[in-house]
Design a protein around this motif. Structure first.
Motif, PDB file in Angstrom:
ATOM      1  N   ALA A   1      -0.958   6.778   6.704  1.00 25.23           N
ATOM      2  CA  ALA A   1       0.445   6.580   6.374  1.00 25.23           C
ATOM      3  C   ALA A   1       1.047   5.445   7.195  1.00 25.23           C
ATOM      4  O   ALA A   1       1.775   4.603   6.677  1.00 25.23           O
ATOM      5  CB  ALA A   1       1.229   7.867   6.599  1.00 25.23           C
ATOM      6  N   GLY A   2       0.749   5.424   8.499  1.00 26.14           N
ATOM      7  CA  GLY A   2       1.313   4.402   9.369  1.00 26.14           C
ATOM      8  C   GLY A   2       0.290   3.862  10.346  1.00 26.14           C
ATOM      9  O   GLY A   2      -0.797   4.433  10.513  1.00 26.14           O
ATOM     10  N   THR A   3       0.634   2.778  11.006  1.00 25.60           N
ATOM     11  CA  THR A   3      -0.269   2.176  11.994  1.00 25.60           C
ATOM     12  C   THR A   3      -0.549   3.132  13.146  1.00 25.60           C
ATOM     13  O   THR A   3      -1.649   3.146  13.701  1.00 25.60           O
ATOM     14  CB  THR A   3       0.346   0.870  12.523  1.00 25.60           C
ATOM     15  OG1 THR A   3       0.626   0.006  11.427  1.00 25.60           O
ATOM     16  CG2 THR A   3      -0.599   0.170  13.481  1.00 25.60           C
TER      17      THR A   3
ATOM     18  N   VAL B   1       0.226   2.791   4.355  1.00 26.07           N
ATOM     19  CA  VAL B   1       0.744   2.910   2.985  1.00 26.07           C
ATOM     20  C   VAL B   1       1.575   4.193   2.851  1.00 26.07           C
ATOM     21  O   VAL B   1       1.495   4.909   1.857  1.00 26.07           O
ATOM     22  CB  VAL B   1      -0.396   2.895   1.940  1.00 26.07           C
ATOM     23  CG1 VAL B   1      -1.000   1.507   1.834  1.00 26.07           C
ATOM     24  CG2 VAL B   1      -1.477   3.923   2.282  1.00 26.07           C
ATOM     25  N   GLY B   2       2.369   4.499   3.864  1.00 28.08           N
ATOM     26  CA  GLY B   2       3.171   5.713   3.868  1.00 28.08           C
ATOM     27  C   GLY B   2       4.277   5.705   2.830  1.00 28.08           C
ATOM     28  O   GLY B   2       4.627   4.668   2.241  1.00 28.08           O
TER      29      GLY B   2
ATOM     30  N   LEU C   1       1.220   2.098  -4.231  1.00 25.66           N
ATOM     31  CA  LEU C   1       1.057   1.861  -5.667  1.00 25.66           C
ATOM     32  C   LEU C   1       0.392   0.523  -5.952  1.00 25.66           C
ATOM     33  O   LEU C   1      -0.324   0.382  -6.945  1.00 25.66           O
ATOM     34  CB  LEU C   1       2.415   1.947  -6.358  1.00 25.66           C
ATOM     35  CG  LEU C   1       3.119   3.310  -6.239  1.00 25.66           C
ATOM     36  CD1 LEU C   1       4.483   3.269  -6.919  1.00 25.66           C
ATOM     37  CD2 LEU C   1       2.256   4.418  -6.815  1.00 25.66           C
ATOM     38  N   ASP C   2       0.606  -0.453  -5.078  1.00 22.69           N
ATOM     39  CA  ASP C   2      -0.037  -1.749  -5.246  1.00 22.69           C
ATOM     40  C   ASP C   2      -1.535  -1.690  -4.966  1.00 22.69           C
ATOM     41  O   ASP C   2      -2.267  -2.643  -5.279  1.00 22.69           O
ATOM     42  CB  ASP C   2       0.595  -2.794  -4.321  1.00 22.69           C
ATOM     43  CG  ASP C   2       1.965  -3.253  -4.807  1.00 22.69           C
ATOM     44  OD1 ASP C   2       2.303  -2.971  -5.973  1.00 22.69           O
ATOM     45  OD2 ASP C   2       2.694  -3.876  -4.012  1.00 22.69           O
ATOM     46  N   ASN C   3      -1.984  -0.594  -4.358  1.00 20.82           N
ATOM     47  CA  ASN C   3      -3.403  -0.476  -3.998  1.00 20.82           C
ATOM     48  C   ASN C   3      -4.041   0.761  -4.613  1.00 20.82           C
ATOM     49  O   ASN C   3      -4.926   1.384  -4.020  1.00 20.82           O
ATOM     50  CB  ASN C   3      -3.546  -0.427  -2.470  1.00 20.82           C
ATOM     51  CG  ASN C   3      -3.226  -1.754  -1.814  1.00 20.82           C
ATOM     52  OD1 ASN C   3      -4.066  -2.641  -1.740  1.00 20.82           O
ATOM     53  ND2 ASN C   3      -1.982  -1.894  -1.349  1.00 20.82           N
ATOM     54  N   ARG C   4      -3.596   1.096  -5.821  1.00 22.66           N
ATOM     55  CA  ARG C   4      -4.131   2.281  -6.479  1.00 22.66           C
ATOM     56  C   ARG C   4      -5.618   2.165  -6.785  1.00 22.66           C
ATOM     57  O   ARG C   4      -6.287   3.174  -7.016  1.00 22.66           O
ATOM     58  CB  ARG C   4      -3.357   2.559  -7.771  1.00 22.66           C
ATOM     59  CG  ARG C   4      -1.938   3.056  -7.530  1.00 22.66           C
ATOM     60  CD  ARG C   4      -1.213   3.377  -8.815  1.00 22.66           C
ATOM     61  NE  ARG C   4      -1.847   4.472  -9.551  1.00 22.66           N
ATOM     62  CZ  ARG C   4      -1.353   4.978 -10.677  1.00 22.66           C
ATOM     63  NH1 ARG C   4      -0.242   4.484 -11.196  1.00 22.66           N
ATOM     64  NH2 ARG C   4      -1.973   5.961 -11.298  1.00 22.66           N
ATOM     65  N   HIS C   5      -6.148   0.953  -6.775  1.00 19.95           N
ATOM     66  CA  HIS C   5      -7.573   0.784  -7.047  1.00 19.95           C
ATOM     67  C   HIS C   5      -8.431   1.490  -6.006  1.00 19.95           C
ATOM     68  O   HIS C   5      -9.541   1.949  -6.309  1.00 19.95           O
ATOM     69  CB  HIS C   5      -7.936  -0.703  -7.095  1.00 19.95           C
ATOM     70  CG  HIS C   5      -7.736  -1.420  -5.798  1.00 19.95           C
ATOM     71  ND1 HIS C   5      -6.503  -1.881  -5.389  1.00 19.95           N
ATOM     72  CD2 HIS C   5      -8.606  -1.743  -4.803  1.00 19.95           C
ATOM     73  CE1 HIS C   5      -6.623  -2.474  -4.211  1.00 19.95           C
ATOM     74  NE2 HIS C   5      -7.879  -2.396  -3.829  1.00 19.95           N
TER      75      HIS C   5
ATOM     76  N   GLY D   1       4.486  14.101   6.905  1.00 23.43           N
ATOM     77  CA  GLY D   1       3.190  14.377   6.285  1.00 23.43           C
ATOM     78  C   GLY D   1       3.206  14.429   4.770  1.00 23.43           C
ATOM     79  O   GLY D   1       2.440  15.186   4.164  1.00 23.43           O
ATOM     80  N   ALA D   2       4.023  13.600   4.119  1.00 26.08           N
ATOM     81  CA  ALA D   2       4.169  13.681   2.668  1.00 26.08           C
ATOM     82  C   ALA D   2       3.101  12.919   1.886  1.00 26.08           C
ATOM     83  O   ALA D   2       2.902  13.182   0.695  1.00 26.08           O
ATOM     84  CB  ALA D   2       5.544  13.157   2.258  1.00 26.08           C
ATOM     85  N   LEU D   3       2.412  11.984   2.537  1.00 26.74           N
ATOM     86  CA  LEU D   3       1.504  11.100   1.801  1.00 26.74           C
ATOM     87  C   LEU D   3       0.399  11.833   1.033  1.00 26.74           C
ATOM     88  O   LEU D   3       0.118  11.462  -0.114  1.00 26.74           O
ATOM     89  CB  LEU D   3       0.890  10.072   2.762  1.00 26.74           C
ATOM     90  CG  LEU D   3      -0.017   9.023   2.129  1.00 26.74           C
ATOM     91  CD1 LEU D   3       0.731   8.188   1.099  1.00 26.74           C
ATOM     92  CD2 LEU D   3      -0.627   8.119   3.202  1.00 26.74           C
ATOM     93  N   PRO D   4      -0.256  12.861   1.573  1.00 25.32           N
ATOM     94  CA  PRO D   4      -1.310  13.527   0.797  1.00 25.32           C
ATOM     95  C   PRO D   4      -0.832  14.084  -0.542  1.00 25.32           C
ATOM     96  O   PRO D   4      -1.566  14.033  -1.535  1.00 25.32           O
ATOM     97  CB  PRO D   4      -1.784  14.644   1.727  1.00 25.32           C
ATOM     98  CG  PRO D   4      -1.494  14.144   3.102  1.00 25.32           C
ATOM     99  CD  PRO D   4      -0.192  13.395   2.951  1.00 25.32           C
ATOM    100  N   SER D   5       0.385  14.614  -0.581  1.00 23.62           N
ATOM    101  CA  SER D   5       0.910  15.144  -1.846  1.00 23.62           C
ATOM    102  C   SER D   5       1.040  14.035  -2.885  1.00 23.62           C
ATOM    103  O   SER D   5       0.699  14.228  -4.065  1.00 23.62           O
ATOM    104  CB  SER D   5       2.276  15.790  -1.629  1.00 23.62           C
ATOM    105  OG  SER D   5       2.157  16.969  -0.869  1.00 23.62           O
TER     106      SER D   5
END
Length: 256
Positions: free
Chosen positions: A129-131, A157-158, A166-170, A186-190
């Motif tokens: 999520a963050g550095t 990419v938090g 979204l720019d790196n969905r690949h 801790g929202a990123l996994p969802s």
């Protein structure tokens, strides 16, 4: 019966046809360990049982203890890894352990070939999520690479800047299993699990202000995720996440 005597008896039983090689292999999975001084017993057959050799937990051990354990383990393993190794401890280990490599961000010290070829199909995608989450994310990445898996990294990419993800969905699309590392809320996994078609392993970190309670807040967020297909490991446990991801890929290989 001592271990050498038990091994001889088992081999004689196989030679006589009284025990099948398959049964003997199963017995060997739980067969032997090696004492090191008065402080350790190395489980040499862990890789045979689980697919991964025993790893040294560095925190709380003296440099001399780590050196002795590594010396015993390198006799039987091409890769010997120790986690939670602080830089000052790494300096002492490098003086005594030939060929030691240190990964400062991950705080991992390892004896390993310069290049490790992936041995398993699939890719482990690791997102942070963050550095500030990078030490835990890199612990997962280095563990996976030393365990012979392909790794895709995607850092910082938090959800505070969701367009970065979204720019790196690949990266999400290419991964066979995902490890998502996040502190704060801790929202990123969802979010990732809502976009992915593969298992997601969530890793809460102890990064955050006081109300994050040293990682408890993101842990609870991840456990309460409304997105399906998420498993959660302990706070700051990048190593455990990598091993779980590896087990998922190894198991998938058995089913083919």
């Amino acid at each position: 019966m001592s271990q050498p005597e038990a091994l001889r008896s088992l081999l004689e039983s196989v030679a006589a046809g009284n025990v099948s090689p398959t049964v003997a292999l199963d017995k060997l999975k739980h067969f032997t360990y090696e004492p090191v001084g008065e402080f350790a017993r190395i489980d040499h057959h862990r890789q045979l049982r689980t697919g991964f050799p025993e790893t040294i937990w560095g925190q709380g051990k003296t440099p001399d203890q780590i050196v002795q354990i590594m010396a015993a383990m390198r006799q039987r393993n091409s890769v010997v890894m120790a986690t939670r190794i602080e830089p000052d401890v790494a300096e002492q280990l490098e003086e005594k352990v030939e060929g030691l490599r240190y990964y400062p961000m991950a705080k991992i010290a390892a004896i390993a070939p310069v290049r490790i070829e992936p041995q398993y199909p699939g890719k482990i995608g690791i997102l942070s999520a963050g550095t500030a989450d990078l030490p835990v994310a890199e612990e997962a990445a280095i563990t996976a690479e030393l365990s012979s898996f392909r790794v895709l990294r995607l850092w910082d990419v938090g959800v505070a800047g969701i367009h970065r993800l979204l720019d790196n969905r690949h990266v999400i699309a290419e991964a066979s299993v995902l490890i998502v590392v996040a502190g704060m809320e801790g929202a990123l996994p969802s979010v990732v699990a809502g976009l992915a078609d593969c298992p997601v392993i969530a890793v809460p970190t102890s990064v955050g202000y006081g109300a994050s309670f040293s990682g408890l807040a993101p842990l609870l967020t991840m456990l309460n995720s409304c997105a399906a297909g998420i498993g959660v490991v302990n706070i700051d446990n990048g190593f455990g996440a990598a091993i779980l991801a590896g087990q998922i890929l190894r198991t998938a290989g058995k089913l083919q």
